[in-house]
Design an enzyme around this catalytic site. Structure first.
Site, short mmCIF file in Angstrom:
data_model
loop_
_atom_site.label_atom_id
_atom_site.label_comp_id
_atom_site.label_asym_id
_atom_site.label_seq_id
_atom_site.Cartn_x
_atom_site.Cartn_y
_atom_site.Cartn_z
N ARG A 46 1.18 -0.93 -0.09
CA ARG A 46 -0.30 0.57 -0.13
C ARG A 46 0.85 1.07 0.17
O ARG A 46 0.20 2.22 -0.74
CB ARG A 46 -0.71 0.30 1.44
CG ARG A 46 -2.32 -0.73 0.62
CD ARG A 46 -2.80 -0.83 2.20
NE ARG A 46 -2.79 -1.83 3.37
CZ ARG A 46 -3.21 -1.97 4.78
NH1 ARG A 46 -4.25 -1.30 4.58
NH2 ARG A 46 -2.76 -2.26 5.46
N THR A 69 1.48 -13.05 11.19
CA THR A 69 2.25 -12.59 12.41
C THR A 69 2.64 -14.01 13.12
O THR A 69 3.67 -13.67 13.81
CB THR A 69 1.26 -11.38 12.96
OG1 THR A 69 -0.03 -11.96 13.41
CG2 THR A 69 1.16 -9.88 12.13
N ASP A 72 6.47 -1.26 11.76
CA ASP A 72 5.86 0.09 11.04
C ASP A 72 5.19 0.75 12.06
O ASP A 72 4.34 1.70 11.20
CB ASP A 72 5.13 -0.87 9.69
CG ASP A 72 4.27 -1.08 10.24
OD1 ASP A 72 3.67 -1.73 12.23
OD2 ASP A 72 3.27 -2.46 9.85
N GLY A 114 -7.62 -5.21 15.39
CA GLY A 114 -7.82 -6.21 16.70
C GLY A 114 -8.76 -5.42 17.42
O GLY A 114 -8.47 -5.06 18.00
N ASN A 170 0.48 2.27 6.82
CA ASN A 170 0.63 1.45 5.84
C ASN A 170 0.60 1.85 3.72
O ASN A 170 0.47 1.42 3.59
CB ASN A 170 -0.01 1.29 6.05
CG ASN A 170 -0.31 -0.52 6.84
OD1 ASN A 170 0.22 -1.30 7.11
ND2 ASN A 170 -1.49 -0.69 7.87
N ARG A 196 28.28 25.20 1.13
CA ARG A 196 27.86 23.40 0.58
C ARG A 196 28.91 22.83 1.40
O ARG A 196 29.50 23.11 2.31
CB ARG A 196 28.51 23.28 -1.25
CG ARG A 196 27.29 24.00 -1.60
CD ARG A 196 27.91 24.35 -3.70
NE ARG A 196 28.42 23.05 -3.98
CZ ARG A 196 28.81 23.17 -5.10
NH1 ARG A 196 29.57 24.25 -5.24
NH2 ARG A 196 29.00 22.03 -5.31
N LYS A 202 32.16 26.15 -0.38
CA LYS A 202 32.12 25.07 -0.86
C LYS A 202 33.56 24.60 -0.11
O LYS A 202 34.27 25.49 -1.06
CB LYS A 202 32.06 24.27 -2.10
CG LYS A 202 31.63 22.88 -2.82
CD LYS A 202 32.99 22.26 -3.12
CE LYS A 202 33.59 23.05 -4.02
NZ LYS A 202 35.28 21.56 -4.45
N ASN A 253 39.01 41.33 4.11
CA ASN A 253 37.92 41.96 3.48
C ASN A 253 37.66 41.26 1.85
O ASN A 253 38.72 41.31 0.76
CB ASN A 253 37.43 43.13 3.44
CG ASN A 253 36.72 43.43 2.44
OD1 ASN A 253 35.43 43.74 3.26
ND2 ASN A 253 35.98 43.35 2.04
N ASN A 280 38.12 27.38 -9.44
CA ASN A 280 38.52 26.23 -8.88
C ASN A 280 38.85 25.14 -9.73
O ASN A 280 39.61 24.45 -9.21
CB ASN A 280 37.85 26.30 -7.49
CG ASN A 280 36.50 26.08 -7.33
OD1 ASN A 280 35.93 25.65 -8.53
ND2 ASN A 280 36.18 24.55 -7.21
#
Length: 461
Positions: free
Chosen positions: A15, A78, A102, A139, A227, A332, A350, A376, A385
């Site tokens: 599901r 089960t 779950d 149940g 589910n 990054r 980065k 600065n 790079n």
């Protein structure tokens, strides 16, 4: 008393309509089955056994070192799933808790309460129950006139009177371990599903004169089983609320906790303020006295004390004490921002280290570089790079000044106290106290306007 935990994680979860095995879907940064294992660990069990089936290898990878494993060959219910653990557990003395992979919202406190009730009452089986606002699909717990548990009736097998009961089976049980595996041998599959139900063990034990009881937990929401994607979203919302409330109790302020998404396991210091629509994920640690504004996203990063993050994204990076970033900037992976450093708006960094008190104001890219302190960096600077094949590194010394619009083409070393003139393209090293100027000379063409055709148009004069 020896305590064992069996976690049922063999179902595929059709599901969910997903290529991902059901129990590996995540709730607040952790797979559902990891949440269940974490709750189980809180009971200090002798052994945890996870029953796997479809996708077994992937579940084993996630839980490596945290659980033993049993394999269910076919999806026969089960009872059959628990029986798969018999080779590991059947001959051992103690109590066994059975839960499903779950159900990510169960807490260690609830599991401990179930174990305690089971032990105190001397039961052979104790079912964890709850009152459900809408019991459909669960149940039902069927009791006699004295409140004793008789059996559990599944939705598809119940009579109208039985289905009117609102006390439900949460899918979690405590058993006398040896008696559990003996009873499982007697479970049949004469039911609407043609499966071997674990719940039938309760009636088998009761008819054998053994004591069967129940522990009704106060919070029904813990029992939510996932589910489909709707239930996954519901579980995430409940877990999100639980996580945020825990941080607030520890001294973190949320402007709008309903819209702040914090993964399980994230650490945040006291007196930090988090605005709405903030996402903090993974293995992130945030210090005290920080301010994180609307729209920020922080992933697998370390943030010091007194840091301000304004509507920016930080991935696998570090920000030291009293530094700041944003708005609309991006760290990054492997960016490291020093103490009191300033990263302004629309800056991308980065794999670079920015030293103490250094300022990278705005509209700048710094990649593969080491910048010292008190530097600065002017607006629109680019640390170039990459030559199309390899990445190269740039070093900039302390107290240097990089003018606006400069392009630094790596590899290059700029010494401390050096200057780079605005709009320069730097391809060679720059020495200490030197100024590098690399741009074409300005040339002015006198009276150039009147040489153009449009100069004869009266509207332009």
């Amino acid at each position: 008393m020896n305590k064992y935990v069996v976690i049922l994680a063999a179902g595929k979860g059709t599901r969910m309509k997903s290529k991902l095995y059901k129990v590996l879907h995540k709730v607040c940064g952790k797979t559902m089955v990891e949440h269940v294992v974490d709750a189980a660990k809180g009971t200090e069990p002798t052994e945890i056994v996870t029953v796997v089936g479809t996708g077994a290898a992937k579940v084993k990878d996630v839980l490596a070192g945290q659980s033993e494993f049993a394999f269910q060959k076919e999806q026969l219910g089960t009872g059959d799933a628990v029986m798969a653990a018999s080779d590991l557990l059947a001959d051992k003395d103690g109590s066994t808790l059975v839960a499903t992979g779950d159900t990510p919202l169960f807490t260690s406190e609830t599991f401990n309460n179930l174990f305690a009730k089971h032990q105190a009452d001397g039961n052979s089986a104790t079912v964890l129950t709850a009152k459900a606002p809408n019991p459909f699909g669960y149940g039902r717990i069927i009791r006699d006139e004295n409140g004793n548990v008789l059996r559990i009736v599944e939705q598809k097998d119940g009579t109208p009177e039985e289905l009117a009961v609102d006390e439900i089976n949460t899918g979690v049980f405590a058993f006398n371990n040896k008696e559990l595996f003996e009873a499982l041998k007697q479970v049949g599959n004469n039911n609407a599903q043609g499966e071997y139900y674990l719940t039938d063990v309760l009636e088998i034990m009761r008819k054998a004169g053994k004591k069967v009881g129940a522990y009704q937990m106060p919070d029904f929401s813990e029992s939510l089983g996932v589910n489909d994607r709707i239930a996954l979203a519901q579980a995430t919302k409940i877990m999100q609320k639980r996580i945020n409330e825990a941080h607030m109790r520890d001294g973190v302020s949320f402007i709008d906790p309903d819209t702040a998404y914090i993964d399980a396991g994230v650490k945040i210091g006291n007196d930090t303020v988090i605005e709405g629509n903030v996402v903090i994920k993974g293995n992130t640690v945030i210090g005290s006295d920080c301010y994180i504004t609307n729209g920020s996203r922080i992933i697998d990063s370390k943030i010091g004390d007194g840091v301000t993050i304004t509507s920016s994204t930080i991935e696998e990076s570090e920000m030291d004490d009293n530094s700041d970033i944003g708005p609309n900037s991006h760290l990054r992976p492997k960016a490291k921002i020093g103490k009191k450093a300033h990263i302004g708006n629309f800056v991308e960094i980065k794999k670079a280290e920015i030293g103490e008190n250094t300022k990278v104001g705005h509209l700048t890219y710094v990649g593969d570089a080491t910048l010292g302190k008190d530097i600065n960096i002017g607006c629109g600077t680019i640390f170039s790079n990459y030559d199309g094949v390899k990445k190269f590194h740039t070093n900039v010394g302390d107290h240097s000044f990089i003018g606006a619009g400069a392009t630094i083409i790596a590899p290059v070393n700029i010494a401390d106290h050096a200057f780079v003139a605005a709009d320069s393209t730097i391809t060679k090293d720059v020495g200490r106290y030197d100024m590098a100027i690399a741009r074409g000379r300005q040339t002015n063409k006198p009276d150039y306007w009147h040489k153009l055709p449009l100069s004869k148009d009266k509207e332009w004069e």
